[in-house]
Write a protein that holds these residues in place. Structure first.
Motif, PDB file in Angstrom:
ATOM      1  N   ILE A  31      55.995  93.612  58.008  1.00  9.42           N
ATOM      2  CA  ILE A  31      56.524  93.586  56.633  1.00  9.42           C
ATOM      3  C   ILE A  31      58.012  93.892  56.737  1.00  9.42           C
ATOM      4  CG2 ILE A  31      56.501  94.562  54.313  1.00  9.42           C
ATOM      5  CD1 ILE A  31      53.612  95.244  54.606  1.00  9.42           C
ATOM      6  N   ASP A  75      63.884  91.951  62.597  1.00  6.49           N
ATOM      7  CA  ASP A  75      64.282  91.747  61.198  1.00  6.49           C
ATOM      8  C   ASP A  75      64.886  90.353  60.979  1.00  6.49           C
ATOM      9  OD1 ASP A  75      63.673  94.400  60.226  1.00  6.49           O
ATOM     10  OD2 ASP A  75      65.437  95.113  61.300  1.00  6.49           O
ATOM     11  N   ALA A  83      66.188  91.959  55.438  1.00  8.10           N
ATOM     12  CA  ALA A  83      67.089  91.106  56.218  1.00  8.10           C
ATOM     13  C   ALA A  83      66.487  89.719  56.433  1.00  8.10           C
ATOM     14  CB  ALA A  83      67.368  91.772  57.558  1.00  8.10           C
ATOM     15  N   GLY A 114      67.504  94.425  50.586  1.00 15.70           N
ATOM     16  CA  GLY A 114      66.551  95.339  51.246  1.00 15.70           C
ATOM     17  C   GLY A 114      65.597  94.632  52.182  1.00 15.70           C
ATOM     18  N   GLY A 162      73.304  94.436  54.580  1.00 12.18           N
ATOM     19  CA  GLY A 162      72.177  95.274  54.991  1.00 12.18           C
ATOM     20  C   GLY A 162      72.224  96.647  54.345  1.00 12.18           C
ATOM     21  N   ASP A 163      71.089  97.327  54.416  1.00  9.98           N
ATOM     22  CA  ASP A 163      70.994  98.691  53.883  1.00  9.98           C
ATOM     23  C   ASP A 163      72.006  99.614  54.557  1.00  9.98           C
ATOM     24  OD1 ASP A 163      68.811  97.930  52.418  1.00  9.98           O
ATOM     25  OD2 ASP A 163      67.334  98.927  53.717  1.00  9.98           O
ATOM     26  N   ARG A 175      74.066  96.747  61.559  1.00  9.79           N
ATOM     27  CA  ARG A 175      73.157  97.276  62.578  1.00  9.79           C
ATOM     28  C   ARG A 175      71.770  96.763  62.203  1.00  9.79           C
ATOM     29  NH1 ARG A 175      74.776 100.960  66.738  1.00  9.79           N
ATOM     30  NH2 ARG A 175      72.836 101.469  67.787  1.00  9.79           N
ATOM     31  N   ILE A 176      71.157  95.996  63.091  1.00 16.24           N
ATOM     32  CA  ILE A 176      69.893  95.370  62.718  1.00 16.24           C
ATOM     33  C   ILE A 176      69.037  95.181  63.954  1.00 16.24           C
ATOM     34  CG2 ILE A 176      70.689  92.945  62.966  1.00 16.24           C
ATOM     35  CD1 ILE A 176      68.611  94.318  60.010  1.00 16.24           C
ATOM     36  N   ASP A 225      58.001  91.190  62.665  1.00 20.29           N
ATOM     37  CA  ASP A 225      58.139  92.273  61.690  1.00 20.29           C
ATOM     38  C   ASP A 225      57.005  92.062  60.689  1.00 20.29           C
ATOM     39  OD1 ASP A 225      58.732  94.167  59.850  1.00 20.29           O
ATOM     40  OD2 ASP A 225      60.889  93.757  59.796  1.00 20.29           O
ATOM     41  N   HIS A 268      74.866  92.202  58.444  1.00 26.40           N
ATOM     42  CA  HIS A 268      74.133  93.425  58.793  1.00 26.40           C
ATOM     43  C   HIS A 268      74.876  94.068  59.947  1.00 26.40           C
ATOM     44  CE1 HIS A 268      70.294  93.279  56.487  1.00 26.40           C
ATOM     45  NE2 HIS A 268      70.704  92.042  56.304  1.00 26.40           N
TER      46      HIS A 268
HETATM   47  C1  IPD Z   1      64.735  96.697  57.036  1.00 26.72           C
HETATM   48  C2  IPD Z   1      65.261  95.591  56.147  1.00 26.72           C
HETATM   49  C3  IPD Z   1      66.628  95.930  55.570  1.00 26.72           C
HETATM   50  C4  IPD Z   1      67.633  96.252  56.653  1.00 26.72           C
HETATM   51  C5  IPD Z   1      67.109  97.402  57.483  1.00 26.72           C
HETATM   52  C6  IPD Z   1      65.753  97.045  58.091  1.00 26.72           C
HETATM   53  P1  IPD Z   1      62.077  96.923  57.476  1.00 26.72           P
HETATM   54  O1  IPD Z   1      63.562  96.269  57.706  1.00 26.72           O
HETATM   55  O2  IPD Z   1      65.347  94.380  56.855  1.00 26.72           O
HETATM   56  O3  IPD Z   1      67.151  94.824  54.858  1.00 26.72           O
HETATM   57  O4  IPD Z   1      68.871  96.577  56.078  1.00 26.72           O
HETATM   58  O5  IPD Z   1      68.039  97.663  58.510  1.00 26.72           O
HETATM   59  O6  IPD Z   1      65.275  98.137  58.828  1.00 26.72           O
HETATM   60  O7  IPD Z   1      62.186  98.316  57.971  1.00 26.72           O
HETATM   61  O8  IPD Z   1      61.786  96.862  56.038  1.00 26.72           O
HETATM   62  O9  IPD Z   1      61.195  96.093  58.344  1.00 26.72           O
END
Ligand code: IPD
Length: 262
Positions: free
Chosen positions: A87, A216, A192, A190, A157-158, A211-212, A85, A209
């Motif tokens: 960022i 991440d 993971a 924000g 998680g978001d 769903r992840i 990932d 989380h």
């Molecule tokens: C997000 C972050 C966030 C999680 C989202 C991911 P990203 O990754 O890890 O904490 O809740 O599900 O998509 O998009 O910033 O690489």
């Protein structure tokens, strides 16, 4: 074949390449490309992924790579795979929040075995290799947390965006409703990858989380496990490739959360 510690060294250098790209881009105007409903990547996400890909392509050409922005490339038969990932915490990054990082894991037969999460704004590099412990800036990490849910700070998680978001968010809200009266506090950082690293460092006591994606949390999973944290999915199955959720915590809190959310 290289040893895991050699791969860890390679992963640390690769993540550093990514961080150099981020630093070079700080303060500049960012262009943003939409990926879906309220989901996007910045030009820096792509540039970091390209830099890390180029480095790993040179260092370990035999290992395929799955990246959040550019997908999968390389030998699909390999037992190993880099998972990147570029960022994690893109929304934070785009809003000027310091909570984001480059997250890079090496998978072996579907399980993360090496992980590096580099948070450039705090100059914190979390790293781990299976069987070799976890570290924050080379200082060994050993998670220690409460055993009672009422003392636990839980990072979540978001909320979902995109297809079926409403349905998924109803489930999250139901889970939150059950946890809010029982835990000390809920956090939503924000990112993971940093949720997992903060758990390994004892800054939060559990991570959930619903769903992840693998990129991440793959690196954070090794870092947590090597720091003594249990990492499963929300059914209590060891987290690995194919899992869609994460529940990570020390044994007592993990058990209590599984019961609450089961
Ligand atoms: C997000 C972050 C966030 C999680 C989202 C991911 P990203 O990754 O890890 O904490 O809740 O599900 O998509 O998009 O910033 O690489």
């Amino acid at each position: 074949m290289m040893e895991l510690l050699d791969y860890l060294g390679t992963a640390e250098h690769a993540a550093e390449r990514g961080v150099e790209v981020i630093r070079a881009g700080l303060g500049r105007e960012r262009s943003i490309s939409g990926k879906g409903d309220r989901d996007f990547a910045t030009d820096v996400d792509y540039a970091v992924e390209d830099a890390v890909r180029a480095f790993l392509g040179q260092e370990t050409p035999e290992i395929p790579l799955l990246g959040e922005e550019r997908g999968r490339s390389g030998d699909s038969e390999s037992h190993y795979e880099w998972v990147l990932d570029p960022i994690d915490g893109t929304i934070n990054f785009a809003h000027g929040s310091p909570l984001f990082g480059v997250s890079l894991a090496l998978m072996r037969n579907g399980m993360p075995v090496v992980g590096v999460v580099y948070a450039p704004m705090s100059e914190e590099r979390f790293s781990a290799a299976l069987g070799h412990g976890a570290a924050l800036n080379k200082q060994a990490l050993r998670a220690s947390g409460p055993s009672d849910l009422s003392e636990a700070v839980v990072a979540m998680g978001d909320f979902s965006v995109g297809l079926d978001a409403d349905k998924r968010n109803l489930r999250r809200l139901a889970g939150l409703q059950r946890l809010v009266p029982k835990v000390q506090r809920i956090r939503m950082l924000g990112t993971a990858a940093l949720d997992m690293c903060w758990l390994a460092a004892g800054r939060v006591d559990a991570v959930i989380h619903e769903r992840i994606n693998l990129w991440d949390v793959a690196a954070g999973t090794v870092i947590c496990r090597e720091a003594g944290v249990l990492v499963t999915d929300l059914d209590g199955v060891d987290y690995g490739d194919g899992a869609v959720s994460v529940l990570a915590a020390g044994p007592d809190i993990h058990r209590a959360l599984l019961t609450e959310l089961g």
